[in-house]
Design a protein around this motif. Structure first.
Motif, short mmCIF file in Angstrom:
data_model
loop_
_atom_site.label_atom_id
_atom_site.label_comp_id
_atom_site.label_asym_id
_atom_site.label_seq_id
_atom_site.Cartn_x
_atom_site.Cartn_y
_atom_site.Cartn_z
N THR A 117 0.43 -0.88 -0.26
CA THR A 117 -0.22 0.34 0.16
C THR A 117 1.22 0.86 0.14
OG1 THR A 117 -1.56 -1.47 1.13
CG2 THR A 117 -1.89 1.26 1.07
N THR A 118 0.86 1.86 -0.45
CA THR A 118 1.54 3.12 -1.25
C THR A 118 0.71 4.44 -1.09
OG1 THR A 118 1.43 3.21 -3.60
CG2 THR A 118 3.28 2.50 -1.91
N ALA A 119 1.15 5.57 -1.00
CA ALA A 119 0.60 6.77 -1.63
C ALA A 119 0.47 7.14 -3.00
CB ALA A 119 1.18 7.93 -0.56
N ARG A 120 0.92 7.09 -3.21
CA ARG A 120 0.34 6.79 -5.43
C ARG A 120 1.06 5.65 -5.53
NH1 ARG A 120 5.58 9.52 -8.09
NH2 ARG A 120 6.82 9.70 -6.07
N ARG A 121 0.57 5.58 -6.98
CA ARG A 121 1.22 3.95 -7.90
C ARG A 121 2.52 4.47 -7.49
NH1 ARG A 121 -1.27 0.48 -9.17
NH2 ARG A 121 -1.31 -0.75 -11.12
N THR A 122 3.55 3.13 -7.81
CA THR A 122 4.95 2.28 -7.33
C THR A 122 4.95 2.24 -9.15
OG1 THR A 122 4.20 0.48 -6.85
CG2 THR A 122 4.94 1.99 -6.30
N SER A 123 5.51 2.07 -9.65
CA SER A 123 5.77 1.70 -11.02
C SER A 123 6.37 0.29 -11.17
CB SER A 123 7.60 2.38 -11.62
OG SER A 123 8.59 2.01 -10.77
N GLU A 124 6.56 -0.15 -12.50
CA GLU A 124 6.25 -1.56 -12.55
C GLU A 124 8.02 -2.80 -11.82
OE1 GLU A 124 4.96 -5.58 -13.37
OE2 GLU A 124 3.93 -3.86 -13.65
N ALA A 125 8.67 -1.40 -12.48
CA ALA A 125 10.52 -1.62 -12.25
C ALA A 125 10.26 -2.10 -10.25
CB ALA A 125 11.46 -1.16 -12.43
N VAL A 126 9.75 -1.07 -9.89
CA VAL A 126 9.56 -1.06 -8.48
C VAL A 126 8.86 -2.34 -7.60
CG1 VAL A 126 8.66 -0.48 -6.10
CG2 VAL A 126 9.91 1.35 -7.86
N ARG A 127 7.92 -2.88 -8.65
CA ARG A 127 6.43 -4.13 -8.49
C ARG A 127 7.77 -5.47 -8.94
NH1 ARG A 127 2.69 -0.36 -10.57
NH2 ARG A 127 2.76 -1.29 -12.66
N LEU A 128 7.93 -5.11 -9.41
CA LEU A 128 9.41 -6.55 -10.25
C LEU A 128 10.57 -6.84 -9.33
CD1 LEU A 128 9.01 -6.14 -13.81
CD2 LEU A 128 7.56 -8.12 -12.64
N ARG A 129 11.14 -5.87 -8.78
CA ARG A 129 11.69 -5.98 -7.73
C ARG A 129 11.37 -6.80 -6.52
NH1 ARG A 129 16.37 -7.73 -6.51
NH2 ARG A 129 17.19 -6.66 -5.04
N LEU A 130 10.25 -5.94 -5.92
CA LEU A 130 9.69 -6.06 -5.27
C LEU A 130 9.48 -7.73 -5.04
CD1 LEU A 130 8.40 -5.20 -1.58
CD2 LEU A 130 6.21 -5.18 -2.63
N LYS A 131 8.66 -7.96 -5.82
CA LYS A 131 8.05 -9.51 -5.59
C LYS A 131 9.98 -10.68 -5.95
CE LYS A 131 4.84 -12.02 -8.87
NZ LYS A 131 4.38 -11.92 -9.88
N GLU A 132 10.60 -10.00 -7.23
CA GLU A 132 12.08 -10.95 -6.66
C GLU A 132 12.53 -10.75 -5.53
OE1 GLU A 132 14.43 -8.83 -9.78
OE2 GLU A 132 12.97 -9.47 -11.51
N MET A 133 12.52 -10.40 -4.93
CA MET A 133 12.83 -10.21 -3.31
C MET A 133 12.36 -11.06 -2.90
SD MET A 133 13.82 -5.98 -2.88
CE MET A 133 14.14 -6.04 -1.60
N VAL A 134 11.18 -10.73 -2.47
CA VAL A 134 10.24 -11.88 -1.74
C VAL A 134 10.77 -13.64 -2.05
CG1 VAL A 134 8.01 -12.46 -0.73
CG2 VAL A 134 8.41 -10.04 -1.79
N GLU A 135 10.64 -13.70 -3.33
CA GLU A 135 10.63 -14.65 -3.73
C GLU A 135 12.18 -15.18 -3.40
OE1 GLU A 135 10.15 -13.98 -8.32
OE2 GLU A 135 7.78 -14.49 -7.94
N GLU A 136 13.60 -14.33 -3.37
CA GLU A 136 14.66 -14.48 -2.75
C GLU A 136 14.58 -14.82 -2.17
OE1 GLU A 136 17.96 -11.09 -3.92
OE2 GLU A 136 17.47 -11.74 -5.32
N HIS A 137 14.02 -14.54 -0.46
CA HIS A 137 14.20 -14.04 0.96
C HIS A 137 13.06 -15.36 1.33
CE1 HIS A 137 17.14 -11.71 1.29
NE2 HIS A 137 16.67 -10.49 0.22
N SER A 138 11.91 -15.56 -0.10
CA SER A 138 10.72 -16.65 1.07
C SER A 138 11.48 -17.78 0.81
CB SER A 138 9.91 -16.61 0.52
OG SER A 138 9.15 -17.48 0.95
#
Length: 190
Positions: A117-138
């Motif tokens: 949840t953010t104050a404004r929409r995030t870029s696609e690059a940020v969403r992909l990076r976040l998803k990769e980080m979660v997959e990496e550390h999970s």
């Protein structure tokens, strides 16, 4: 017996039976459609809780709610499960059963749900990076489902939620923390 315990038992039975039949993915989609109907249709709960409504009518409602938009047929597993639930008169807790099934299915398939949840929409690059980080550390997750919400009331920062873990670093949260601390400090003075 508690509703949560009963719902989990039925959900466990549905998951076991669908795994045994090899149609767990189809049943998962059917249950998601049922939950969507519950969310969008206020009458669904009323229909399921109505003791005067016949079993056949409730069965057709539950089956049609799980069908695809094109009217595709539901699995035999779902039909048999609906019959079982209705024969034991547990239709009033069908939504609880559905949510329990979704939780069990995602746990079985190692699916993690990430909500950002953010104050404004995030870029696609940020969403992909976040998803990769979660997959990496999970350790267990083989799939990550990312959902993003925009809430301007946060002012800035974000709220990150992964399954049961929640990290709130929003400006609004910081203001609330400062306000609470300020009020607590001033109570001691007076």
């Amino acid at each position: 017996m508690y509703i949560g315990t009963i719902a989990k038992r039925y959900a466990t039975a549905l998951l076991s039976f669908s795994l045994e039949q090899g149609v767990e993915d189809q049943v998962y989609e059917e249950v998601l459609r049922l939950i969507a109907v519950y969310r969008t249709t206020d009458e669904m709960r009323t229909v399921m809780a109505d003791p005067l409504l016949g079993r056949d009518r409730k069965e057709s409602v539950l089956i049609s709610a799980a069908q695809t938009e094109t009217g595709g047929d539901v699995s035999d597993v779902w039909r048999k499960f609906v019959t079982l639930v209705l024969s034991h008169r547990r239709e009033s807790i069908m939504l609880f059963i559905a949510h329990s099934f979704i939780t069990l299915y995602r746990s079985h398939k190692h699916i993690s749900i990430v909500r950002l949840t953010t104050a404004r929409r995030t870029s696609e690059a940020v969403r992909l990076r976040l998803k990769e980080m979660v997959e990496e550390h999970s350790r267990e997750s083989s799939e990550v489902i990312l959902s993003e919400d925009v809430n301007p009331e946060l002012i800035g920062g974000f709220i990150f939620q992964l399954d049961d873990y929640r990290l709130d670093v929003s400006v609004r949260h910081e203001f609330e923390t400062i306000k609470k601390h300020f009020i607590d400090k001033n109570k001691r003075i007076v």
